[in-house]
Write an enzyme that holds these catalytic residues in place. Structure first.
Site, short mmCIF file in Angstrom:
data_model
loop_
_atom_site.label_atom_id
_atom_site.label_comp_id
_atom_site.label_asym_id
_atom_site.label_seq_id
_atom_site.Cartn_x
_atom_site.Cartn_y
_atom_site.Cartn_z
N SER A 142 0.85 -1.19 0.00
CA SER A 142 0.00 0.00 0.00
C SER A 142 0.88 1.24 0.00
CB SER A 142 -0.87 0.00 1.26
OG SER A 142 -1.43 1.28 1.46
N TYR A 155 -3.32 -0.50 10.08
CA TYR A 155 -3.18 -0.72 8.64
C TYR A 155 -1.79 -0.28 8.18
CZ TYR A 155 -4.49 -0.53 3.67
OH TYR A 155 -4.55 -0.72 2.31
#
Ligand code: GCO
Length: 251
Positions: A142, A155
């Site tokens: 990501s 996250y």
């Protein structure tokens, strides 16, 4: 076709980026196993992806955050005679909230699915890769592997971990002809990001800060994954490709 005769396992393959990867790999001739927690949604996705009705898409319900579930899923793949050539670790969740109030359970769940799940699936594929004398791992990292944003601390931590785990696999298994690389999706219009797209201020912030001036599409991420899965990437390992419309380059 780029993946003719290859078998790919895609976690998180029923929706979003994983689904787009499954569709592209299918179009490129691969035999596919897709994993997701919701068996009903997964079965439906498998039918939809197999547009040519060739029985090339196999749904394997699995919670990648649970060892028992992963063990069961691999027992099913083995019983089915499946030997994986390409593993795409795409299953991921993002549970948002301020760090000061983040419940331990939330942290644990995100880490279990995004990072420990990636570890478990990777380890499970090793024997199959050795059997074939080759293997490819494509991890979906990501932007948050590189930069952080408030309210998504588990996250961010998990995706930072996915990036470095990719390099750890790459150097340890290069001698076995196993390559591990990662794709860094920027802001992609998926279900996971629906709350962000629907927030007019955040939506505008993303459009303004992305040099391309728009959200990305799941299929745009899939093409980078396909490259890493292809023969053309046999000497590429431990690398990251950002598919982000220029965000990282602009920092
Ligand atoms: C967020 C998003 C993330 C990002 C993605 C960027 O809350 O920032 O939900 O999922 O879209 O990780 O690469």
């Amino acid at each position: 076709m780029i993946l003719e005769g290859k078998t790919a396992l895609i976690s998180g393959g029923s929706r979003g980026i994983g689904r787009a990867i499954a569709e592209l790999f299918y179009a490129e001739g691969a035999n596919i196993y897709i994993m997701a927690r919701n068996a009903e949604q997964l079965g439906k996705a498998a039918e939809e992806i197999d547009t040519k009705h060739e029985d090339r898409v196999h749904p394997i319900p699995c919670d990648v955050g649970s060892k028992t579930s992963v063990d069961e899923a691999f027992a099913r793949i083995e019983a089915d005679g499946g030997v994986i050539d390409v593993l795409v670790n795409c299953a991921g969740v993002n549970l948002r909230g301020p760090l000061e109030d983040m419940p331990l359970e939330t942290w644990q769940k995100v880490l279990d699915i995004n990072l420990t799940g990636t570890f478990m699936l990777t380890q499970k594929c090793f024997k199959m890769f050795r059997q074939k004398g080759a293997g490819k791992i494509v991890n979906i990292a990501s932007l948050m592997s590189e930069i952080a944003r408030p309210t998504i601390s588990p996250y961010v931590a998990s995706k930072g971990g996915v990036k470095m785990f990719t390099k750890a696999i790459a150097i340890e298994w290069a001698k076995y002809n196993i390559q591990a690389n990662a794709v860094i999706p920027g802001y992609i219009a998926t279900e996971m990001n629906t709350p962000l797209i629907q927030d007019p201020k955040f939506n505008q912030f993303i459009i303004d800060r992305t040099p391309a001036g728009r959200w990305g599409q799941p299929s745009e991420v899939a093409h980078a994954a396909l490259f890493f899965a292809s023969k053309g990437a046999d000497f590429i390992t431990g690398q990251l490709i950002a598919v982000d419309g220029g965000i990282l380059a602009a920092l």
